[in-house]
Design a protein around this motif. Structure first.
Motif, PDB file in Angstrom:
ATOM      1  N   ASP A 212       0.806  -1.217   0.000  1.00 30.77           N
ATOM      2  CA  ASP A 212       0.000   0.000   0.000  1.00 30.77           C
ATOM      3  C   ASP A 212       0.843   1.273   0.000  1.00 30.77           C
ATOM      4  O   ASP A 212       0.476   2.263  -0.613  1.00 30.77           O
ATOM      5  N   TYR A 213       1.958   1.245   0.727  1.00 30.55           N
ATOM      6  CA  TYR A 213       2.690   2.493   0.909  1.00 30.55           C
ATOM      7  C   TYR A 213       3.252   3.026  -0.413  1.00 30.55           C
ATOM      8  O   TYR A 213       3.472   4.217  -0.553  1.00 30.55           O
ATOM      9  N   ARG A 215       1.608   2.836  -3.316  1.00 31.32           N
ATOM     10  CA  ARG A 215       0.462   3.546  -3.904  1.00 31.32           C
ATOM     11  C   ARG A 215       0.247   4.871  -3.181  1.00 31.32           C
ATOM     12  O   ARG A 215      -0.039   5.889  -3.797  1.00 31.32           O
ATOM     13  N   ALA A 216       0.393   4.828  -1.850  1.00 33.24           N
ATOM     14  CA  ALA A 216       0.208   6.054  -1.074  1.00 33.24           C
ATOM     15  C   ALA A 216       1.249   7.090  -1.462  1.00 33.24           C
ATOM     16  O   ALA A 216       0.940   8.274  -1.599  1.00 33.24           O
ATOM     17  N   SER A 219       0.255   8.603  -4.597  1.00 34.34           N
ATOM     18  CA  SER A 219      -0.886   9.518  -4.431  1.00 34.34           C
ATOM     19  C   SER A 219      -0.444  10.862  -3.863  1.00 34.34           C
ATOM     20  O   SER A 219      -1.192  11.827  -3.901  1.00 34.34           O
ATOM     21  N   ARG A 220       0.778  10.922  -3.323  1.00 35.43           N
ATOM     22  CA  ARG A 220       1.297  12.207  -2.840  1.00 35.43           C
ATOM     23  C   ARG A 220       2.161  12.888  -3.885  1.00 35.43           C
ATOM     24  O   ARG A 220       2.786  13.906  -3.602  1.00 35.43           O
ATOM     25  N   HIS A 231      12.110   4.900  -0.672  1.00 39.25           N
ATOM     26  CA  HIS A 231      11.159   4.096   0.091  1.00 39.25           C
ATOM     27  C   HIS A 231      11.309   2.601  -0.151  1.00 39.25           C
ATOM     28  O   HIS A 231      11.529   1.839   0.784  1.00 39.25           O
TER      29      HIS A 231
ATOM     30  N   ALA B  55      -9.548   6.098  -6.915  1.00 40.05           N
ATOM     31  CA  ALA B  55      -8.301   5.855  -7.644  1.00 40.05           C
ATOM     32  C   ALA B  55      -8.293   6.612  -8.964  1.00 40.05           C
ATOM     33  O   ALA B  55      -7.274   7.158  -9.388  1.00 40.05           O
ATOM     34  N   PHE B  58      -7.264  10.240  -8.778  1.00 43.04           N
ATOM     35  CA  PHE B  58      -5.823  10.444  -8.641  1.00 43.04           C
ATOM     36  C   PHE B  58      -5.042   9.888  -9.828  1.00 43.04           C
ATOM     37  O   PHE B  58      -3.817   9.963  -9.854  1.00 43.04           O
ATOM     38  N   LEU B  60      -4.702   6.792 -10.515  1.00 37.77           N
ATOM     39  CA  LEU B  60      -3.950   5.639 -10.004  1.00 37.77           C
ATOM     40  C   LEU B  60      -4.789   4.374 -10.080  1.00 37.77           C
ATOM     41  O   LEU B  60      -4.803   3.573  -9.151  1.00 37.77           O
ATOM     42  N   GLY B  92      -1.105  15.154  -4.165  1.00 35.23           N
ATOM     43  CA  GLY B  92      -0.380  15.585  -2.981  1.00 35.23           C
ATOM     44  C   GLY B  92      -0.396  17.090  -2.809  1.00 35.23           C
ATOM     45  O   GLY B  92      -0.481  17.587  -1.698  1.00 35.23           O
ATOM     46  N   LEU B  97      -4.884  11.834  -0.524  1.00 33.24           N
ATOM     47  CA  LEU B  97      -5.643  10.592  -0.405  1.00 33.24           C
ATOM     48  C   LEU B  97      -5.330   9.943   0.938  1.00 33.24           C
ATOM     49  O   LEU B  97      -4.173   9.796   1.316  1.00 33.24           O
ATOM     50  N   PHE B  99      -5.777   6.527   3.207  1.00 30.06           N
ATOM     51  CA  PHE B  99      -6.021   5.103   2.974  1.00 30.06           C
ATOM     52  C   PHE B  99      -6.705   4.447   4.158  1.00 30.06           C
ATOM     53  O   PHE B  99      -6.700   4.960   5.274  1.00 30.06           O
ATOM     54  N   ASN B 101      -5.911   1.450   5.664  1.00 30.13           N
ATOM     55  CA  ASN B 101      -5.036   0.893   6.693  1.00 30.13           C
ATOM     56  C   ASN B 101      -3.763   1.740   6.796  1.00 30.13           C
ATOM     57  O   ASN B 101      -2.868   1.622   5.974  1.00 30.13           O
ATOM     58  N   THR B 104      -0.086  -0.016   6.685  1.00 27.82           N
ATOM     59  CA  THR B 104       0.521  -0.420   5.422  1.00 27.82           C
ATOM     60  C   THR B 104       0.697   0.759   4.476  1.00 27.82           C
ATOM     61  O   THR B 104       1.489   0.687   3.550  1.00 27.82           O
ATOM     62  N   ALA B 105      -0.041   1.849   4.716  1.00 34.61           N
ATOM     63  CA  ALA B 105       0.030   2.970   3.774  1.00 34.61           C
ATOM     64  C   ALA B 105       1.131   3.965   4.139  1.00 34.61           C
ATOM     65  O   ALA B 105       1.455   4.835   3.348  1.00 34.61           O
ATOM     66  N   LEU B 106       1.702   3.836   5.345  1.00 34.03           N
ATOM     67  CA  LEU B 106       2.835   4.694   5.698  1.00 34.03           C
ATOM     68  C   LEU B 106       4.114   3.936   5.369  1.00 34.03           C
ATOM     69  O   LEU B 106       4.207   2.737   5.608  1.00 34.03           O
ATOM     70  N   SER B 107       5.075   4.638   4.819  1.00 38.03           N
ATOM     71  CA  SER B 107       6.344   4.008   4.462  1.00 38.03           C
ATOM     72  C   SER B 107       7.026   3.508   5.735  1.00 38.03           C
ATOM     73  O   SER B 107       7.302   4.296   6.633  1.00 38.03           O
ATOM     74  N   MET B 167      -1.500   9.990   8.752  1.00 38.02           N
ATOM     75  CA  MET B 167      -1.982   9.873   7.369  1.00 38.02           C
ATOM     76  C   MET B 167      -2.743  11.146   6.965  1.00 38.02           C
ATOM     77  O   MET B 167      -2.591  11.637   5.839  1.00 38.02           O
ATOM     78  N   LEU B 170      -0.314  13.910   6.456  1.00 36.74           N
ATOM     79  CA  LEU B 170       0.360  13.709   5.164  1.00 36.74           C
ATOM     80  C   LEU B 170      -0.506  14.207   4.015  1.00 36.74           C
ATOM     81  O   LEU B 170      -0.027  14.888   3.113  1.00 36.74           O
TER      82      LEU B 170
END
Lengths: 315, 325
Positions: A212-213, A215-216, A219-220, A231, B55, B58, B60, B92, B97, B99, B101, B104-107, B167, B170
């Motif tokens: 996911d990260y 895609r996130a 998205s930024r 990353h 999606a 964006f 995506l 951004g 956007l 997410f 979860n 999992t969406a943060l690096s 999130m 961000l």
């Protein structure tokens, strides 16, 4: 974390002790014994007995074993009868050449693997397939074949690079000459390593790209290069460190063949020559050294991994 | 629909499979708009096309899905004709956007301050220190004062609620006009859910954000959103003012969704459910997609796909429920 590190350290020391013991019994079990190979065709029962007494081989096993440890602890690796020099000196004069070649080859392989792996993981469909085919070819080609072809093309036909050796000229002629001598053996040695490493790393990268990260991050509005290097790489590279530690044995084995093909004055070349000449003390010392390097490599990989993994570091 | 002054204006959006062109679209002819300072809730079951729409905004879309038709405008600018490179500048910076979860969406291997600062610096430039200061200010703004001072923290060190606040920080890093929150509270427990949505509503109010809130929870939609849009099998079936919508939904599907909400005190017996299952995209019924499950169904429903009509709310139904139910 300290506990984990101490555990690793203890493990490595234990492996080291086992290695030393194993190598001792390897020589002890050599058929005929060293005296025969030293005396060669001149061997007589009386001469063998005399030499055995002189070398302490008539002592009981346990005493020989302790003497073996004692000698190792004092840096005494024995004396090479075929080369008429202490083994420690012999190894000393070849070791740095091998370390240089291995370091250059490993660095090249790692950099190539990271670039190829990132490309393969990010573009699994198109580019990834081409790279995948290249990896299989690179991994399967035997060292002596690659080395010979490189010599034929770059040294014999094009005459761009020297066909082998390191020569005294290398050191007096400076860095440029050193690089020219290193180029072909380093490429030969690095090729299968890069193929294996990049295949493994490419799978890691592809798994990361499914997260996911990624895609996130897209998205930024982060660029593909930034996502890859800042990353994805950080997370995919961690398992790679372990594999790099484990590749030291293949460096050494590949080194024996590569150094023989290119007549490169390193440990691999010395190992090959000692084996042909039945120079047991040198052979034993090199095997021991390879084992020690492998253990140290794995230990280093574990340490780096522990430092890289923020989760282990902070918990 | 007029698109003047809308922060987000989507019209005629149709999304379908790239490979299988004969298959019916996954999202068909979807039009909606969100104004500055407004929150629009997307409500629907899994597979109704909510997340795909997010999606698409964006640019995506997952591999294998493509935009077949339709326009997406943010602050009056058409996004669908932009190259990937140009669109990247919008992501951004003008739209964020959130997410489902946040773990999992943060690096995972980059500190949260560094992640916020990175996003800010990519779009707004400036020095590292300025970006870092901005990140700290944002963390404080989303209620994470402890993370705003001193050293950086990694996502795994934070609780679920804290991660979702990160999130949000961000997504809001570059002061965007639009935030799309895709099921932002589904992975969180109920108490944290309310905190996160309160925070989102506060940012929406204070910064005049346009927010698209995607959820399957009609109750949350009714409580936080200004307007609600109900999706069923890839089509909008009803759209209207949240309060009015909740008291008097016109489309039988919306009403069934509302009636399926459990109430306290429980009246005993079975929970209300909607019979049947949503259709597969490959096997959509002719006419109205909800007809096989609809209590109000008539013969005409199986022949013609109803168009959007306006009567109190916008809805697409030939036999709507009474205005006051």
């Amino acid at each position: 974390m300290t506990k984990a590190l101490l555990w690793r350290l203890g493990n490595s020391l234990l492996s080291l002790a086992l290695l030393v013991t194993l190598v001792f019994f390897m020589i002890y079990a050599t058929p005929g014994g060293p005296a025969y190979s030293i005396l060669g065709v001149h061997a007589t029962p009386a001469g063998v007995a005399a030499l055995n007494r002189q070398m302490g081989l008539d002592h009981p096993v346990w005493r020989q074993y302790l003497t073996w440890w004692d000698h190792l602890a004092h840096g005494n690796l024995g004396y090479s009868f075929t080369q008429h020099a202490p083994v420690a000196d012999l190894i000393g004069s070849y070791l740095h050449n091998t370390l240089l070649l291995d370091a250059v080859a490993a660095a090249a392989a790692i950099m190539l693997a990271i670039v190829l792996g990132l490309a393969q993981g990010a573009r699994a469909r198109s580019l990834g397939r081409i790279i995948g085919a290249g990896q299989i070819i690179g991994y399967s080609l035997p060292t002596f074949f690659v080395g010979t072809v490189l010599i034929l093309v770059f040294a014999a036909d094009l005459a761009w690079l020297p066909p082998g050796g390191l020569g005294d000229t290398a050191r007096s002629a400076g860095l440029a000459s050193l690089w020219r001598h290193l180029a072909l053996p380093a490429v030969t040695l690095a090729l299968p390593l890069a193929a294996g490493l990049s295949r493994y790393f490419g799978h890691q990268v592809r798994d990361e790209y499914r997260q996911d990260y990624v895609r996130a991050a897209r998205s930024r509005g982060l660029s593909a290069l930034r996502i890859a290097f800042r990353h994805v790489l950080r997370n995919a590279v961690r398992p790679l460190v372990t594999v790099i530690g484990m590749m030291i044995p293949s460096l050494v084995v590949g080194g024996v063949l590569t150094e023989s093909v290119f007549n490169y004055p390193g440990l691999g070349w010395l190992l090959w020559r000692s084996a042909l000449e039945q120079d047991y003390p040198t052979l034993t010392a090199i095997v021991l050294l390879i084992g020690v390097l492998t253990i140290l490599g794995n230990l280093a990989a574990d340490l780096v991994n522990t430092l890289l993994d923020v989760r282990v570091r902070y918990d | 629909m007029t698109t003047d002054g809308l922060t987000l204006a989507v019209s005629g959006l149709t999304l379908g499979l790239t490979r299988d062109r004969r298959a019916r679209p996954l999202v068909e002819d979807l039009s909606f708009g969100v104004a500055r300072g407004e929150m629009l809730a997307f409500v629907g079951e899994s597979g109704s096309g909510k997340s795909l729409t997010a999606a698409a905004i964006f640019g995506l879309l997952p591999a294998g899905v493509q935009r077949i038709a339709g326009s997406i405008r943010v602050n009056g600018s058409e996004l669908t004709t932009l190259s990937e490179r140009r669109l990247r500048a919008w992501r951004g910076r003008d739209m964020g956007l959130i997410f489902q979860n946040p773990l999992t969406a943060l690096s995972p291997s980059v500190g949260v301050q560094a992640q916020i600062a990175e996003t800010y610096r990519v779009h707004k430039g400036g020095t590292r220190d300025a970006a870092r200061a901005r990140a700290r200010a944002l963390l404080a703004e989303v209620g994470l004062k402890a993370l705003a001072t001193g050293g950086d923290s990694y996502p795994h060190q934070l609780s679920g609620g804290m991660r979702q606040r990160v999130m949000i920080a961000l997504a809001a890093a570059c002061d965007p006009a639009l935030i799309v929150a895709d099921e932002p509270t589904t992975a969180l427990d109920v108490l944290i859910q309310a905190q996160i949505l309160d925070l989102l509503a506060r940012l929406q109010r204070e910064r005049g954000l346009a927010v698209v809130f995607i959820t399957h929870d009609l109750r949350l939609a009714a409580r936080y959103a200004d307007r609600i849009l109900v999706l069923y099998a890839g089509r909008a079936v009803e759209e209207g003012d949240a309060a009015q919508f909740f008291t008097a939904p016109r489309h039988p599907y919306s009403r069934a969704l509302r009636d399926a909400i459990p109430t306290i005190p429980a009246t005993g017996g079975r929970l209300t459910e909607i019979p049947g299952q949503p259709p597969e995209p490959r096997a959509l019924p002719a006419g109205c997609r909800f007809a096989p499950r609809c209590p109000n169904v008539g013969d005409d429903c199986r022949r013609t796909e109803p168009a959007m009509t306006f009567d109190g709310t916008r809805f697409a139904c030939l036999h709507p429920c009474a205005k006051m139910s």
